[in-house]
Design an enzyme around this catalytic site. Structure first.
Site, mmCIF file in Angstrom:
data_model
loop_
_atom_site.group_PDB
_atom_site.id
_atom_site.type_symbol
_atom_site.label_atom_id
_atom_site.label_comp_id
_atom_site.label_asym_id
_atom_site.label_seq_id
_atom_site.Cartn_x
_atom_site.Cartn_y
_atom_site.Cartn_z
ATOM 1 N N THR A 38 0.815 -1.216 0.000
ATOM 2 C CA THR A 38 0.000 0.000 0.000
ATOM 3 C C THR A 38 0.843 1.259 0.000
ATOM 4 O OG1 THR A 38 -1.821 -1.134 1.133
ATOM 5 C CG2 THR A 38 -1.790 1.249 1.281
ATOM 6 N N THR A 115 1.382 -4.532 4.304
ATOM 7 C CA THR A 115 1.143 -4.893 5.709
ATOM 8 C C THR A 115 0.492 -6.260 5.898
ATOM 9 O OG1 THR A 115 -0.987 -3.728 5.686
ATOM 10 C CG2 THR A 115 0.945 -2.473 6.395
ATOM 11 N N ASP A 116 -0.153 -6.790 4.850
ATOM 12 C CA ASP A 116 -0.911 -8.032 5.026
ATOM 13 C C ASP A 116 -0.051 -9.209 5.476
ATOM 14 O OD1 ASP A 116 -3.249 -6.779 4.413
ATOM 15 O OD2 ASP A 116 -3.409 -7.569 2.376
#
Length: 352
Positions: A38, A115-116
Site C-alpha cells: 500500500t 502490511t498483510d
C-alpha cells in the site's frame, strides 16, 4: 590582481568545502529496499481501485529530511502486493539484505512492504539474515493518494532507527505509527487503523520521538538458520474449529505436504476427528506442529482428553509455544529445509 584575489577566495572556501564533503562522507549508508504494498500504491483514476503506482525513488522524494541521517541507496526489489510473497521470493530477499549488510559502510536496511504479510516476512528475515545490523520493515495503512498518507513518516522513522546505535543486535524490527515491534511477536491487529501492529502481552520494544529513538527492551528469543537457494519444503496450515473433520489435513498429507501446522484452539486442543488426522500425518512421517488461534499465550501439553494438547504431544506432535500459526509455519519450513524433522530437534527450535 583579480586572479590572485580569486585564488585567495578559493583557498578560503576550501576548508568549508572539505568539511561539508567530510560530513557527507561520514553519514552512514542505509539501503532502502522497495518491494511494493500500500505504501507504493495510489488510486487508479479509471477503476478507482488501489494499485501499484510508485517506486522506491518516488517514495524517497516524500522524505527530504532523510539526508540529515544517512546516505540512501534505493533498491527497487519488486512492486507487488504483499499477498503474492512466497518462499522463493523470501529467499531472494534474504540474499539482498545479506549482500547489503555485508558492506562495512551500510549501517542498516529499511524495507517497504505490504502490511498483510509483513509480520511473516519480518520473522523470516529475523531467522535467516546473518548480520546483527538493524533491518526495519515499514508499510502504510493509507495509500499514497490519501491526504493523510502515513508512508513518509514511517519511512523517515525507519531510516532514523537504522542509524541508531542501540538498534544494532535488536534483530529485524517492524516500525509503524512511531512504534517499534520485534519480528517474533508482532502481528497485524486491525485492517485499517494506522496503529495496527502490536505485540500482544509483550509490547513494543521502542518508540520514535521527534528528538530521538528510544528502546525500552530487547528481543531475546532469536535464532539463526542458514539457507541456500534450494526449494523450501511445502508446509500447510490447517484450522481447528467446531465441527472440523480433519479431511483437509489428511488431503494435505496425501498431496505431498512435508509439514503441517494445526491452528488449534486454547492451549493446543482439538476434536477427535482432527486428532485422528494428526495421527494420520505423524504415521506417514509428516511432522505436525500445534499452534493456537488465540492471540496471546502458548500451546502446551496440558489437557488429557482425546484431542487435548497432551494427547497430541504424546502422539508425537510438537508444541509451537507462543508462535502464531503463520510464524510457526515459517520456523517449521526452515528447520525441515535444514534437515531437522525429528520431534526432539523441532521442539528444541520452538522452545528456543
Amino acid at each position: 590582481m583579480k586572479l590572485i584575489r580569486h585564488c585567495l577566495c578559493l583557498l578560503a572556501l576550501a576548508p568549508c568545502c572539505m568539511m561539508a564533503a567530510s560530513a557527507q562522507g561520514s553519514r552512514p549508508v542505509v539501503q532502502f529496499i522497495a518491494t511494493g504494498g500500500t505504501i507504493a500504491m495510489k488510486v487508479d483514476p479509471v477503476t478507482k481501485g488501489v494499485v501499484p503506482a510508485i517506486s522506491g525513488d518516488d517514495l524517497m522524494q516524500t522524505v527530504p529530511d532523510a539526508g540529515k541521517y544517512a546516505t540512501i541507496e534505493v533498491n527497487n526489489f519488486s512492486a507487488m502486493s504483499a499477498n503474492y510473497v512466497e518462499p522463493k521470493w523470501w529467499t531472494r530477499l534474504t540474499k539482498a539484505v545479506d549482500d547489503a549488510l555485508a558492506r562495512p559502510e551500510v549501517a542498516g536496511v529499511v524495507i517497504a512492504h505490504g502490511t498483510d504479510t509483513m509480520e511473516e516476512t519480518a520473522y523470516w528475515l529475523d531467522l535467516t539474515v546473518k548480520s546483527n545490523k538493524p533491518v526495519i520493515l515499514i508499510g502504510a495503512q493509507r495509500n499514497a493518494s490519501s491526504s493523510d498518507f502515513d508512508g513518509p513518516r514511517n519511512l523517515l522513522n525507519a531510516i532514523r532507527i537504522a542509524t541508531t546505535p542501540e538498534a544494532v543486535g535488536q534483530g529485524v524490527m517492524l516500525a509503524m505509527n512511531n512504534q517499534i515491534n520485534a519480528a517474533r511477536t508482532v502481528t497485524k491487529t486491525h485492517t485499517g487503523n494506522v496503529e495496527t501492529f502490536k505485540s500482544g502481552d509483550f509490547g513494543f520494544i521502542g518508540e520514535v520521538w521527534d528528538d530521538k529513538v528510544v528502546f525500552s527492551r530487547t528481543a531475546l528469543r532469536r535464532q539463526h538458520i542458514d539457507i541456500g537457494s534450494a526449494e523450501m519444503p511445502r508446509v500447510e496450515i490447517l484450522a481447528m474449529f467446531g465441527g472440523a473433520d480433519g479431511s483437509l489435513l489428511r488431503y494435505a498429507v496425501d498431496q505431498g505436504a512435508k509439514g503441517i501446522v494445526v491452528q488449534a484452539v486454547g492451549m493446543g486442543n482439538m476434536n477427535v476427528s482432527m486428532y485422528e488426522a494428526v495421527k494420520y500425518a505423524l504415521g506417514r512421517g509428516v511432522p505436525v506442529v500445534i499452534a493456537t488461534r488465540v492471540p496471546n499465550g502458548r500451546t502446551m501439553p496440558l489437557y488429557g482428553f482425546v484431542g487435548g494438547g497432551k494427547t497430541t504431544f504424546d502422539a508425537g506432535a510438537v508444541m509451537a509455544g507462543d508462535l502464531s500459526p503463520q510464524k510457526a509455519r515459517l520456523l517449521l519450513m526452515l528447520k525441515l529445509h535444514q534437515g531437522v524433522s525429528d520431534k526432539a530437534g523441532l521442539q528444541a527450535a520452538f522452545d528456543r
